[in-house]
Design an enzyme around this catalytic site. Structure first.
Site, PDB file in Angstrom:
ATOM      1  N   ARG A  18       0.829  -1.219   0.000  1.00 19.32           N
ATOM      2  CA  ARG A  18       0.000   0.000   0.000  1.00 19.32           C
ATOM      3  C   ARG A  18       0.856   1.258   0.000  1.00 19.32           C
ATOM      4  O   ARG A  18       0.541   2.227  -0.686  1.00 19.32           O
ATOM      5  CB  ARG A  18      -0.952   0.005   1.191  1.00 19.32           C
ATOM      6  CG  ARG A  18      -2.046  -1.049   1.070  1.00 19.32           C
ATOM      7  CD  ARG A  18      -2.965  -1.050   2.260  1.00 19.32           C
ATOM      8  NE  ARG A  18      -2.187  -1.307   3.469  1.00 19.32           N
ATOM      9  CZ  ARG A  18      -2.551  -0.936   4.682  1.00 19.32           C
ATOM     10  NH1 ARG A  18      -3.675  -0.272   4.874  1.00 19.32           N
ATOM     11  NH2 ARG A  18      -1.801  -1.231   5.725  1.00 19.32           N
ATOM     12  N   ASN A  36      -6.390  -2.932   1.895  1.00 20.39           N
ATOM     13  CA  ASN A  36      -6.240  -4.366   2.151  1.00 20.39           C
ATOM     14  C   ASN A  36      -7.615  -5.017   2.293  1.00 20.39           C
ATOM     15  O   ASN A  36      -8.516  -4.450   2.905  1.00 20.39           O
ATOM     16  CB  ASN A  36      -5.463  -4.618   3.454  1.00 20.39           C
ATOM     17  CG  ASN A  36      -3.971  -4.471   3.291  1.00 20.39           C
ATOM     18  OD1 ASN A  36      -3.448  -4.407   2.193  1.00 20.39           O
ATOM     19  ND2 ASN A  36      -3.271  -4.415   4.406  1.00 20.39           N
TER      20      ASN A  36
END
Length: 88
Positions: A18, A36
């Site tokens: 990320r 996520n």
């Protein structure tokens, strides 16, 4: 200008995916988010010019521990009000 919804499968959680996506997207002037999922995948929505999104995809898999096995992509409607890329 396009917007794509993407789901990344493989070794993509717990490996800085990320944060890597965030930095690449910002360097290319893209907007959207990365998130996520419960099943170990990562979803993203990325908005910008096709060339920059292609560069984003080319660079995202180069992370040291990131191993993308598969990416699902589809075009979705633009978000005209979005101005940043964020981690959710």
């Amino acid at each position: 200008m396009i917007r794509q919804a993407m789901t990344f499968y493989g070794d993509v959680q717990g490996v800085g995916f990320r944060y890597t996506a965030y930095h690449i997207a910002n360097s290319l002037g893209l907007t959207g988010y990365v998130h996520n999922e419960w099943d170990g995948s990562v979803t993203a929505q990325v908005q910008g010019e096709r060339e920059e999104i292609d560069l984003f995809l080319a660079q995202i898999g180069r992370g040291r521990y990131i191993n993308i096995e598969r990416i699902e992509q589809k075009n979705i409607p633009l978000d005209e009000d979005e101005r940043t890329f964020r981690i959710e």
